[in-house]
Design a protein around this motif. Structure first.
Motif, PDB file in Angstrom:
ATOM      1  N   UNK A 105       0.662  -1.417   0.544  1.00 16.21           N
ATOM      2  CA  UNK A 105      -0.105  -0.047   0.257  1.00 16.21           C
ATOM      3  C   UNK A 105       0.720   1.107  -0.277  1.00 16.21           C
ATOM      4  N   UNK A 106       1.619   1.031   0.751  1.00 20.81           N
ATOM      5  CA  UNK A 106       2.974   1.916   0.687  1.00 20.81           C
ATOM      6  C   UNK A 106       3.688   1.980  -0.710  1.00 20.81           C
ATOM      7  N   UNK A 107       3.507   1.586  -1.568  1.00 22.91           N
ATOM      8  CA  UNK A 107       3.647   2.586  -2.865  1.00 22.91           C
ATOM      9  C   UNK A 107       3.419   2.588  -4.052  1.00 22.91           C
ATOM     10  N   UNK A 108       2.454   2.214  -3.233  1.00 20.67           N
ATOM     11  CA  UNK A 108       0.903   2.325  -4.372  1.00 20.67           C
ATOM     12  C   UNK A 108       0.888   3.353  -5.420  1.00 20.67           C
ATOM     13  N   UNK A 109       1.729   4.715  -4.428  1.00 13.72           N
ATOM     14  CA  UNK A 109       1.131   6.416  -5.359  1.00 13.72           C
ATOM     15  C   UNK A 109       2.426   6.344  -5.609  1.00 13.72           C
ATOM     16  N   UNK A 110       3.483   5.267  -6.033  1.00 12.32           N
ATOM     17  CA  UNK A 110       4.663   5.179  -7.400  1.00 12.32           C
ATOM     18  C   UNK A 110       4.391   4.226  -7.914  1.00 12.32           C
ATOM     19  N   UNK A 111       3.886   4.207  -9.005  1.00 14.34           N
ATOM     20  CA  UNK A 111       4.111   3.403 -10.367  1.00 14.34           C
ATOM     21  C   UNK A 111       5.361   2.557 -10.537  1.00 14.34           C
ATOM     22  N   UNK A 112       6.585   3.721 -10.716  1.00 15.12           N
ATOM     23  CA  UNK A 112       7.775   2.856 -10.692  1.00 15.12           C
ATOM     24  C   UNK A 112       7.837   2.031  -9.862  1.00 15.12           C
ATOM     25  N   UNK A 113       8.163   2.021  -8.610  1.00 14.45           N
ATOM     26  CA  UNK A 113       8.528   1.003  -7.541  1.00 14.45           C
ATOM     27  C   UNK A 113       7.430   0.134  -7.492  1.00 14.45           C
ATOM     28  N   UNK A 114       6.198   0.193  -7.591  1.00 11.17           N
ATOM     29  CA  UNK A 114       5.427  -1.166  -8.092  1.00 11.17           C
ATOM     30  C   UNK A 114       5.909  -1.934  -9.205  1.00 11.17           C
ATOM     31  N   UNK A 115       6.571  -1.425 -10.451  1.00 13.54           N
ATOM     32  CA  UNK A 115       6.641  -1.626 -11.380  1.00 13.54           C
ATOM     33  C   UNK A 115       8.922  -2.073 -11.434  1.00 13.54           C
ATOM     34  N   UNK A 116       8.781  -2.186 -10.236  1.00  8.34           N
ATOM     35  CA  UNK A 116      10.091  -2.370 -10.075  1.00  8.34           C
ATOM     36  C   UNK A 116      10.242  -3.643  -8.935  1.00  8.34           C
ATOM     37  N   UNK A 117       8.774  -3.613  -8.148  1.00 13.54           N
ATOM     38  CA  UNK A 117       8.186  -5.233  -7.046  1.00 13.54           C
ATOM     39  C   UNK A 117       7.456  -6.065  -8.008  1.00 13.54           C
ATOM     40  N   UNK A 118       6.943  -5.909  -9.531  1.00 12.44           N
ATOM     41  CA  UNK A 118       6.829  -6.543 -10.014  1.00 12.44           C
ATOM     42  C   UNK A 118       7.662  -7.581 -11.123  1.00 12.44           C
ATOM     43  N   UNK A 119       9.262  -6.671 -11.155  1.00 10.33           N
ATOM     44  CA  UNK A 119      10.625  -7.452 -12.161  1.00 10.33           C
ATOM     45  C   UNK A 119      10.614  -8.438 -10.638  1.00 10.33           C
TER      46      UNK A 119
END
Length: 566
Positions: free
Chosen positions: A425-439
């Protein structure tokens, strides 16, 4: 308590009026909030045996320290000091057994007696919190529950009494109102977070908490210039920036937290406590670099209480986790493992977890080996209130697979623990952080598919599906997220070890449905998650979150019905 002691206390206290005592305690709190911790205690110490407010605030400062150190001696010392403070308060209370009797008889209490009731109730409330930390059996929870209940009854009677005796507003009435707002607000807000089954264990049967009323009482207390404004503000900040994430649905009221912080940040620009909460609000907003700067500033602001540093180190560890800077996150986990007493097992587990995220051929800091660290985790097990903390038990259980001579590696241990603290939830406002986690998750999934099957394979695949679902939800890919959560649920009978994945996948699927207006489906899933699963890892935390989601749905329905009615 002998009459001689009673007389001595009243004679000594008469040397300072109630207002003078409160003024000096306000000055001591001012020193505390400006990072002058020792000077604050020194200001209070000379009168702790004669003034109820000096005794209470002195014990409160020691309790805050104990809750940060988690050291047995500090907890015991704070508990004994708070017990002494309660005895001091008792000397100033009216001898009538109940305020109800006083109210019905039409008698009036002096201003000092009213303040004594509020201070006595607050001592009980704080002693209950220490009881939960200190004693080593379930009986301590019952004892603590009784203390809280008795405390609340005094607050309730006090509130009713002052409402019906408006003429008795003495010069220090604002401090009395602040004390009552703190007690009633804390009780209502805290109880509103608890699922019914946990309340029964804590002996609160028949009590329920009104969250909105609790918040309004605490806001009243926090925004007034009274002795309890700091305590009210700190409890609200904890609620907005921590409890709503860890025990709720992750919808922290950041704007409310920022508004609350403004006057304190202006008055105490280098106050370590407020720098910490300012960092936490930036973290929630997705401003990770801004959060890092504030946590680092908080560490530099004072050197007297290292425990404040540990709180900042914990948040810095997660900030670098969100950015996938594994070595920096490892550095803060290592600092915590060396300096903090809260949970060495957790810190060592996190060290091992961060090292396991590095490429196999990359050099490890200090020459440490993650397999050896994972094997050490159970040796650091501790007990609080007779049980290991749930997160520690979880870490120990997850580290078990490294006991084998050729262990099966955990696929994404950092991201799994990040989920336990609602970090996605903490990274939900930062798309690039979510993209990194998906990777990271895609790479882990690819590695799993290439590896030969083993007894952990289904569990590991389901974990990755759950975490992928959270990332896809952040990206707005609703159908794909739903498929991920559903895959976990439909694999229920194949999961061998990580049984927590099923109720949590139902919880996350229900939250997805809530966001997309599928209320009835969400309620069914939440009821299933609540009632059909028992004795899995981190169960209490999941039950708190289920309760919060159901409460949110109930509140939304009430709002809608009110609008329809109007």
């Amino acid at each position: 308590m002998s009459n001689g002691k009673d007389g001595a206390a009243k004679e000594n206290s008469s040397q300072m009026t109630l207002k003078e005592c409160l003024d000096e305690c306000m000055e001591a709190l001012d020193l505390f909030l400006n990072n002058h911790f020792s000077e604050s205690l020194e200001r209070l110490r000379p009168r702790v045996n004669e003034s109820m407010y000096h005794a209470l605030i002195y014990a409160t400062v020691l309790e805050m320290q104990a809750m940060m150190t988690f050291q047995h001696d500090d907890i015991t010392n704070a508990g004994n000091t708070m017990k002494c403070a309660q005895e001091i308060c008792q000397r100033f209370r009216r001898k009538s057994p109940s305020l109800v009797n006083v109210k019905s008889s039409g008698e009036a209490l002096t201003e000092e007696q009213l303040h004594a009731e509020a201070c006595y109730a607050e001592c009980q409330l704080q002693r209950a919190a220490l009881t939960f930390l200190q004693d080593e059996n379930m009986v301590s929870f019952i004892k603590g529950g009784i203390k809280v209940r008795n405390s609340y009854l005094i607050y309730k009677q006090l509130h009713s009494y002052i409402q019906s005796h408006n003429s008795l507003k003495g010069p220090s009435h604002i401090h009395l109102e602040g004390g009552i707002s703190f007690g009633i607000g804390a009780f209502n807000l805290t109880l509103s977070l608890f699922p019914a089954r946990i309340l029964k264990v804590l002996e609160f049967a028949g009590f329920s908490g009104d969250k909105e009323y609790g918040l309004s009482q605490l806001h009243d207390g926090a925004t007034g210039m009274n002795l309890r404004s700091m305590l009210c503000a700190l409890l609200l900040l904890c609620y907005y920036t921590f409890l709503t994430f860890i025990l709720g649905t992750g919808e922290g009221e950041v704007s409310d937290a920022e508004e609350l912080l403004k006057p304190f940040r202006l008055r105490y620009p280098q106050g370590a406590i407020f720098l910490f909460f300012a960092g936490r609000t930036e973290e929630i907003k997705g401003n990770i670099d801004g959060a890092v700067a504030l946590f680092e500033e908080g560490c530099k602001a004072q050197q007297a209480w290292k425990q404040f540093h540990h709180m900042c180190y914990w948040e810095l560890m997660w900030c670098f986790t969100y950015k996938r800077v594994w070595k920096m996150a490892y550095f803060y986990a290592d600092l915590l493992s060396q300096e903090s007493r809260w949970s060495k097992a957790m810190y060592v587990y996190m060290k091992a977890a961060y090292l396991s995220m590095l490429p196999q051929d990359e050099a490890r800091p200090f020459g440490e080996d993650e397999v050896e660290l994972f094997r050490q985790v159970p040796t650091f097990k501790q007990k609080i209130a007779g049980k290991s903390p749930p997160t520690e038990k979880f870490a120990i259980r997850k580290a078990r697979r490294y006991k084998a001579r050729c262990p099966v590696r955990l696929p994404v241990p950092v991201l799994e623990m990040m989920y336990m603290w609602n970090g996605f939830t903490m990274i939900s406002k930062r798309p690039e952080l979510t993209d990194g986690m998906i990777q990271t998750l895609v790479e882990a999934e690819r590695t799993l598919l290439k590896s030969p099957g083993n007894e952990y394979s289904v569990d590991d695949h389901c974990l990755i599906q759950l975490l992928k679902g959270l990332c896809l939800k952040n990206q707005g890919q609703i159908q794909a997220a739903e498929e991920c959560f559903s895959k976990v649920y439909t694999s229920e009978k194949k999961i061998k070890f990580d049984h927590y994945l099923v109720p949590n996948s139902l919880l996350e699927l229900s939250l997805l449905y809530i966001d997309n207006g599928r209320r009835d489906e969400a309620v069914k899933l939440l009821q299933k998650a609540k009632n059909n699963y028992k004795e899995y890892s981190m169960e209490s935390r999941t039950q708190f979150r289920i309760h919060a989601a159901l409460a949110k749905l109930k509140a939304d329905r009430s709002d809608q019905e009110e609008i329809t009615h109007l």
